[in-house]
Write an enzyme that holds these catalytic residues in place. Structure first.
Site, PDB file in Angstrom:
ATOM      1  NE  ARG A  55      -2.110   5.050   4.726  1.00  0.00           N
ATOM      2  CZ  ARG A  55      -1.858   4.745   6.000  1.00  0.00           C
ATOM      3  NH1 ARG A  55      -2.308   3.614   6.486  1.00  0.00           N
ATOM      4  NH2 ARG A  55      -1.146   5.552   6.737  1.00  0.00           N
TER       5      ARG A  55
ATOM      6  CB  CYS B  21       2.373   9.248  10.456  1.00  0.00           C
ATOM      7  SG  CYS B  21       3.544   8.473  11.592  1.00  0.00           S
TER       8      CYS B  21
ATOM      9  CD  GLU C 221       2.420   0.761  14.530  1.00  0.00           C
ATOM     10  OE1 GLU C 221       3.440   1.321  14.899  1.00  0.00           O
ATOM     11  OE2 GLU C 221       1.575   1.292  13.790  1.00  0.00           O
TER      12      GLU C 221
ATOM     13  CB  THR D 222       6.645   6.365  10.301  1.00  0.00           C
ATOM     14  OG1 THR D 222       5.227   6.270  10.142  1.00  0.00           O
ATOM     15  CG2 THR D 222       6.979   6.658  11.746  1.00  0.00           C
TER      16      THR D 222
ATOM     17  NE  ARG E 283       3.755  -2.701  11.689  1.00  0.00           N
ATOM     18  CZ  ARG E 283       3.109  -1.696  11.125  1.00  0.00           C
ATOM     19  NH1 ARG E 283       1.942  -1.904  10.566  1.00  0.00           N
ATOM     20  NH2 ARG E 283       3.613  -0.471  11.107  1.00  0.00           N
TER      21      ARG E 283
ATOM     22  NE  ARG F  86       3.240  -2.270   7.557  1.00  0.00           N
ATOM     23  CZ  ARG F  86       2.608  -3.449   7.638  1.00  0.00           C
ATOM     24  NH1 ARG F  86       1.587  -3.703   6.860  1.00  0.00           N
ATOM     25  NH2 ARG F  86       3.012  -4.366   8.492  1.00  0.00           N
TER      26      ARG F  86
ATOM     27  NE  ARG G  44       0.264   1.589   4.473  1.00  0.00           N
ATOM     28  CZ  ARG G  44       1.197   2.391   4.943  1.00  0.00           C
ATOM     29  NH1 ARG G  44       1.887   3.167   4.140  1.00  0.00           N
ATOM     30  NH2 ARG G  44       1.473   2.422   6.236  1.00  0.00           N
TER      31      ARG G  44
ATOM     32  CD  GLU H 137      -1.751   7.300   9.818  1.00  0.00           C
ATOM     33  OE1 GLU H 137      -0.589   7.707   9.761  1.00  0.00           O
ATOM     34  OE2 GLU H 137      -2.051   6.191  10.306  1.00  0.00           O
TER      35      GLU H 137
END
Length: 342
Positions: free
Chosen positions: A215, A257, A300, A259, A295, A266, A112, A211
């Site tokens: 996505r 975010c 997460e 990260t 994970r 990801r 994603r 988020e």
């Protein structure tokens, strides 16, 4: 606004880098959209068990609050203030085969990316009208997808029970309630302006206004990382040409975010490693070497079940999309070889 009273056992990057000096320097600054330091750090202050603890409100946040964001980005990504992110999403340059052709270890593969639209602030401070406009623009663009990517859009607001249950069963539905996102302002006006698109084959999915504003997800059963990457590349290219994404020369694609900056990618597999799971030291040595994260299967902060793990790339910034997929491929290949030898 006063300097936060961090607990002694706080291990977030926010606690590490928001010194009293940095706080004093930044506390009165604002971005053109009115985003403040108080909003940026609220999630990490409210949730002392955060690993990062900061969110951006717009592209300018990364410049206005650079004294906080720069060291966090350097710590997480190993990416410095003078570095430049270079994107490469060309499937022709991803020269890999299926690491598990017999399907003995890899249950599924999913890649994603997070994306935000160029002319809007991020989800942390977006207004309700702006969020609705994002939903309208994105869902309209998705309607013109064809071939393998053709599908349907389902708004979360007013979703009937039957559709809801089907999307939950397919693990497609995203839910309100994450306390980290809640404290960052990302759950406001739920479920308005939010929805899910998926293709008819259920191998391509877009979440709108979770988020990040988008996505974009490609997935399928088994371990064909290349096929999943190809599909995603095609979809992202199509959507970007129609809508335009928020990005900078320095940080690549901009996300709320830090990260996720850079590729915002990801790439992950669900993989069965019952023997390796009994030797976590060796397991972690292999994943660290290949820049991967371990994970539990529910993402997460979750545990593994039955020796099945979610393995994904850790690096996103300063590396290309092709590099992210190669990290996953190289690591997974090595994990399977070691699992076989035990």
């Amino acid at each position: 606004m006063e300097y936060p009273n961090f607990q002694k056992d706080c291990n977030s990057l926010l606690c590490k880098y928001l010194t009293k000096e940095v706080f004093e320097e930044l506390k009165d600054r604002k971005t053109p959209n009115g985003f403040t330091l108080e909003k940026a750090i609220n999630s990490g202050v409210v949730n002392p068990d955060s690993s990062i603890g900061v969110y951006a409100g717009d592209k300018e946040s990364y410049e206005v609050f650079d004294l906080l964001f720069d060291p966090i980005i350097k710590d997480y990504h190993g990416f410095g203030k003078n570095d430049t992110h270079i994107s490469d999403f060309d499937p022709k340059r991803l020269d890999i085969t299926n690491p598990d052709p017999k399907g003995e270890y890899i249950l599924s593969t999913r890649i994603r990316v997070g994306r935000n639209l160029a002319d809007f602030p991020l989800g942390t401070i977006i207004s309700k009208d702006q969020r609705d406009e994002v939903e309208k623009r994105v869902s309209e663009a998705l309607k013109s997808l064809s071939g393998e990517l053709k599908g349907s859009y389902y708004p979360l607001k007013g979703m009937d029970k039957q559709t809801q249950e089907r999307l939950i069963k397919d693990h497609f539905l995203f839910k309100e309630g994450d306390r980290f996102l809640e404290a960052a302002g990302l759950n406001r006006d739920w479920p308005e302006g939010r929805g899910i698109y998926h293709n008819d084959d259920k191998t391509f999915l877009v979440w709108i206004n979770e988020e990040d504003e988008l996505r974009i997800i490609s997935m399928q059963q088994g371990g064909d990382i290349k096929e999943v990457f190809d599909r995603l590349s095609q979809a992202v290219d199509f959507i970007e040409k129609r809508l335009g994404f928020l990005k900078s020369k320095h940080l690549g694609y901009i996300t709320s975010c830090p990260t996720n900056l850079g590729t915002a990618m990801r790439a992950s597999v669900h993989i069965k490693l019952p023997k390796l799971s009994k030797n976590m030291e060796l397991f972690k040595k292999i994943t660290d070497k290949n820049h991967l994260q371990i994970r539990g299967i529910h993402g997460e902060h979750s545990e593994s079940e039955g020796g099945v793990f979610d393995i994904s790339n850790r690096r996103r910034l300063g590396v290309s999309e092709v590099d992210c997929a190669k990290d996953l491929y190289n690591g997974v290949k090595e994990l399977i070889e070691v699992e076989k030898s035990l």
